[in-house]
Design a protein around this motif. Sequence first.
Motif, short mmCIF file in Angstrom:
data_model
loop_
_atom_site.label_atom_id
_atom_site.label_comp_id
_atom_site.label_asym_id
_atom_site.label_seq_id
_atom_site.Cartn_x
_atom_site.Cartn_y
_atom_site.Cartn_z
N GLU A 1 10.89 -3.25 1.02
CA GLU A 1 10.04 -2.75 -0.08
C GLU A 1 10.78 -2.07 -1.04
O GLU A 1 10.84 -2.06 -2.31
CB GLU A 1 8.74 -2.11 0.39
N MET A 2 11.82 -1.30 -0.67
CA MET A 2 12.56 -0.44 -1.38
C MET A 2 13.40 -1.30 -2.21
O MET A 2 13.73 -1.02 -3.52
CB MET A 2 13.57 0.52 -0.96
N VAL B 1 11.22 5.72 -4.44
CA VAL B 1 12.02 5.10 -5.49
C VAL B 1 11.36 5.38 -6.62
O VAL B 1 10.66 4.68 -7.18
CB VAL B 1 11.60 3.41 -5.01
N SER B 2 11.74 6.64 -7.16
CA SER B 2 11.19 7.19 -8.35
C SER B 2 12.22 8.37 -8.71
O SER B 2 13.28 8.46 -8.07
CB SER B 2 10.05 7.64 -8.28
N TYR C 1 19.83 2.68 -6.74
CA TYR C 1 18.61 2.84 -7.82
C TYR C 1 19.54 3.32 -8.83
O TYR C 1 18.79 3.00 -9.88
CB TYR C 1 17.90 4.01 -6.96
N THR D 1 12.82 -4.22 -3.17
CA THR D 1 11.95 -5.03 -4.04
C THR D 1 11.50 -4.07 -5.27
O THR D 1 11.51 -4.26 -6.41
CB THR D 1 10.51 -5.58 -3.30
N ARG D 2 11.35 -2.79 -4.88
CA ARG D 2 11.05 -1.79 -6.13
C ARG D 2 12.12 -1.67 -7.02
O ARG D 2 11.94 -1.43 -8.23
CB ARG D 2 10.68 -0.44 -5.38
N ILE D 3 13.40 -1.47 -6.30
CA ILE D 3 14.58 -1.15 -7.04
C ILE D 3 15.02 -2.15 -7.98
O ILE D 3 15.37 -1.96 -9.38
CB ILE D 3 15.57 -0.70 -6.10
N ILE E 1 7.13 5.34 -0.32
CA ILE E 1 8.16 4.50 -1.12
C ILE E 1 8.00 4.97 -2.44
O ILE E 1 8.95 4.84 -3.36
CB ILE E 1 7.95 3.09 -0.61
N ASN E 2 6.59 5.23 -3.02
CA ASN E 2 6.60 5.53 -4.35
C ASN E 2 7.16 6.77 -4.79
O ASN E 2 7.74 6.82 -5.75
CB ASN E 2 4.82 5.63 -4.51
N SER F 1 14.03 -8.41 -2.99
CA SER F 1 14.89 -8.10 -1.70
C SER F 1 16.16 -9.40 -1.60
O SER F 1 15.39 -10.47 -1.65
CB SER F 1 14.20 -7.66 -0.72
#
Length: 513
Positions: A285-286, A175-176, A213, A288-290, A171-172, A294
């Motif tokens: 999780e994606m 989502v980058s 994203y 949440t990261r973006i 995921i790191n 969620s």
Amino acid sequence: MLYSIIIQLERHSYFVKEDVKMKKIGFDNEKYLAFQSENIKKRISDFGGKLYLEFGGKLFDDYHASRVLPGFEPDSKIRMLQTLKDEVEIVVVINANDIEKKKTRGDLGITYDEDVLRLISIFEDLELFVGSVVVTCYTGQPAAKAYLNRLTHLGIKNYKHYPIDGYPSDINKIVSDEGYGANEYIETERSLVVITAPGPGSGKMATCLSQIYHDNKRNIKSGYAKYETFPIWNLPLRHPVNLAYEAATADLNDVNMIDPFHLEAYERTAVNYNRDVEIFPVLNEMFTRIQGTSPYKSPTDMGVNMAGFCIIDDSVVRKACHMEILRRYYNAQSDFIKGKGTAETVKKIELIMNREGITADMCPAIEASIKKAETTGAPAGGMVLSDGKVITGKTSSLLGASSALLLNSLKELAGIDENINIISPEVIEPICTLKTTNLHHRNPRLHSDEVLIALCMSAVTNPDAQKAIDQLENLKGCDAHFSVVISDVDEKLYRRLGINVTCEPKYEIKTAK
């Protein structure tokens, strides 16, 4: 004349309503269109005015849905989009590796890249706006590069998305700026962006998440939702509708299951399938990261499917599903002996049949075709017409079983005596001679498509032949079964006519003369 018939079947059968006068209805299609449109509009509003909607399954011709939910129109999804056409923008996604491998749609016999252009043409005919095409997993493949150039020359906007190392677990990285950030941003104009594709594995979900994203980096509010008709989340796990979906996807190892995330979050059961349940923690999780949080508590939450609320006669639906499972069983057996399927797929469907008490005698065409074959000593077929009458067709010196069955069924529907020849032998014999003498075929018998050609020729002078042609549309939805595996040519013609065709899993035995 035949050319116009085939073109109509190929291109416009998606949009022709079935004649349901003699069929029991178990599904309210108009209610479904209204519910589905409102649910999608609400989801757009929930996300601040921009929604990326992943469209799973078949968009134009969802015949599986129409078979298991009698009353569901095969073009319901597209009709629903037409009610939102001022808000809809369509993005078609295709995997670069599928272009390179010339992957083909089995039902249409055309490559995925050609199907993208076909889809765009049909969308535009329906006045739906196609914004662009996205080529995913692009690494400079020569065929994909040439295809992108072709799209550009055709004036179709196109974008490239790239493979991401470690997808979907890292995921790191995903989502980058080295992951989704490296993809080209798709410029869109409308509030509802429908992401569709010619087939599975094209990268629809990844395209949606990549856009979210990029939108987030641009301070644009947007969200994601998924439109899959099956399994139907608010029906029981073992309801025949959901079992029919398992039978249809037995070769994909899809398994219906209770959504554990939905049960934990709401203390209510909902049905989903294993792939969505397995990937949900990663997607969650994606998101949440973006976006910092969620929007969903379960994979079921991501869906916008309202089909379960529109079943109006459960008994009709259950019966239709049992028939569909039976068809899937015979098709799986035929695929296995053709080398296109596995014994495991057959066994999975067989287990479903045993649990539900589904047997071959549910379809009278099966027994009729086998009895006719035993009586004549040659391949035969049977068909159940919409009024329940069973018609048979036998193999002869000029006609194969599928051709004879097609002619006999049309004569019955047109009210023509079975002993009347609606195609003159003077028309059939020259075609047979052409096949064997000039085209060097070993079998002189006419295939179903050749019979339709001969029927059209006869219609010029024979009114009965024209009456038979006029009944072609009334074959839609009928069940046909053959005592042996029929040719691909005959099978495809039957499916174009909307006939549900199955075969015994064995080939015709050629006897020495």
